[in-house]
Design an enzyme around this catalytic site. Sequence first.
Site, mmCIF file in Angstrom:
data_model
loop_
_atom_site.group_PDB
_atom_site.id
_atom_site.type_symbol
_atom_site.label_atom_id
_atom_site.label_comp_id
_atom_site.label_asym_id
_atom_site.label_seq_id
_atom_site.Cartn_x
_atom_site.Cartn_y
_atom_site.Cartn_z
ATOM 1 N N GLU A 301 6.369 -4.864 0.805
ATOM 2 C CA GLU A 301 4.939 -4.626 0.548
ATOM 3 C C GLU A 301 4.247 -5.919 0.123
ATOM 4 O O GLU A 301 3.097 -6.152 0.451
ATOM 5 C CB GLU A 301 4.774 -3.562 -0.542
ATOM 6 C CG GLU A 301 3.339 -3.067 -0.712
ATOM 7 C CD GLU A 301 2.493 -3.894 -1.665
ATOM 8 O OE1 GLU A 301 1.267 -3.739 -1.638
ATOM 9 O OE2 GLU A 301 3.047 -4.717 -2.438
ATOM 10 N N GLU A 302 4.975 -6.759 -0.608
ATOM 11 C CA GLU A 302 4.330 -7.914 -1.241
ATOM 12 C C GLU A 302 3.913 -9.014 -0.262
ATOM 13 O O GLU A 302 2.923 -9.683 -0.477
ATOM 14 C CB GLU A 302 5.244 -8.518 -2.318
ATOM 15 C CG GLU A 302 5.480 -7.607 -3.521
ATOM 16 C CD GLU A 302 4.228 -7.363 -4.356
ATOM 17 O OE1 GLU A 302 3.152 -7.832 -3.974
ATOM 18 O OE2 GLU A 302 4.344 -6.674 -5.388
ATOM 19 N N ASP A 329 2.015 2.740 -6.815
ATOM 20 C CA ASP A 329 2.148 1.279 -6.844
ATOM 21 C C ASP A 329 1.054 0.644 -7.699
ATOM 22 O O ASP A 329 0.517 -0.398 -7.364
ATOM 23 C CB ASP A 329 2.117 0.725 -5.402
ATOM 24 C CG ASP A 329 2.399 -0.771 -5.363
ATOM 25 O OD1 ASP A 329 2.932 -1.296 -6.363
ATOM 26 O OD2 ASP A 329 2.075 -1.412 -4.347
HETATM 27 ZN ZN ZN Z 1 3.143 -3.420 -5.741
#
Ligand code: ZN
Length: 437
Positions: A301-302, A329
């Site tokens: 995701e990052e 998140d």
């Molecule tokens: Zn995150």
Amino acid sequence: MIRKIYDEELVNGQCYQNLHYLCKNIGPRLSGSANAQKAIEWGKKLMESYGFDHVFLQEVMVPHWTRGQKEQGVIIDGNARIPVAIAALGMSVSTPVDGITADVIEVHSLKELDTLGEAAIKGKIVFFNRPFDPRFIETLRAYGTAGDQRFAGPAAAAKYGAAGVIVRSLTETLDNYPHTGATGYKKDGLNIPAAAISTMGANQLSSLLKQDKNHKLKFYFKQNCRLLPDTLSYNVVAELKGTENPNKFITVGGHLDSWDLAEGAHDDGTGIMQSVEVLRILKTMGYRPKNTIRAVFFINEENGDKGGLKYAELAAQNKEEHIAAIETDLGGFTPRGFGFEGVSDATLQNINKQWQKLFEPYGSGQLVAGGGGSDIGPLKAKSKSVVLIGYLPDSQRYFDVHHSANDVFENVNKRELELGAASMAALIYLIDQHGLN
Ligand SMILES: [Zn+2]
């Protein structure tokens, strides 16, 4: 049923101890790293240990960026050498081996950069220093508005011939920790090195620049990060099979990868440990869902979103119908409610009419419009009917730790984490029983 869900979690919850293992025995787990692989294998084993109906991996290629040696940042003010805390932005290129020394030009927006143009910027280090706007009540909004400096600032500065970029850390808090995060280069653009500077460092640099009437001040920084070839990695998925509609899905997930400066506790260890906990709660209670319920640990995701994209791609390929997807998140803080994306106003009103009173006693009764998240977002493009739901914890402290060395287990509160897991289990139970329309 909802009371029982909360009771199970608050009495027998396991997400806090699981998070402890993830943070202390594995730690930082950026995509492509050995630690990310360790976390994937451990996560799969954890899911298998709970005896869920199906546990599997989804293969996906991910970028592999490494920070390298600790960065150095120094303000050169006459004879004074003032070290400041910096950290390379994720996906940044390195500086030359000896670093960069250049004049600094402070700007507060991408627009200001355009106004200044090449004459003012060429050869200099562009210093983006627009702080969080404190008037936003939800800090995610402040992050969203200041964030363009980090996401798009380096590419924009490169266009005007800048030598490098320093970005004020995206946080409200005043401290000496740089907050990293991905920057996006333009494919056809020149890639220049970019780093985050701590908010205290940013204030110091800014005030010294104001006193620097003769334009003598320079900034030096050095970093040696690298982008290695893409690496094979995985999403980790667990299922409780639906008894009536096995091919209809309600998914809850967070991301397994984390930045390398800390343990990725709130971002997003709490999210993945809550996701698996949702399944554990329902299974332990003997609940047999109508629809298949999934917990997903998304990878990357990052710095790429490859896991979320792959999940949506496979869902479409396998003709899986997703009723809803919940993303957690935004940290493991006290639950406040949920944001819904992809529902009509009438449906949202109805959800509030039916369910608000059920969540209210547990403090998570804010059922509002807007939600989603970067891992579940790609599902929308593949399926018109899916409702994307963002789990909304209290947002006041998230950016104190976000992407910094302070994102550690010690900053997570056990009850806050558990209340979040229970609130998501409760919502999934309600969706499974009643649908969302
Ligand atoms: Zn995150």
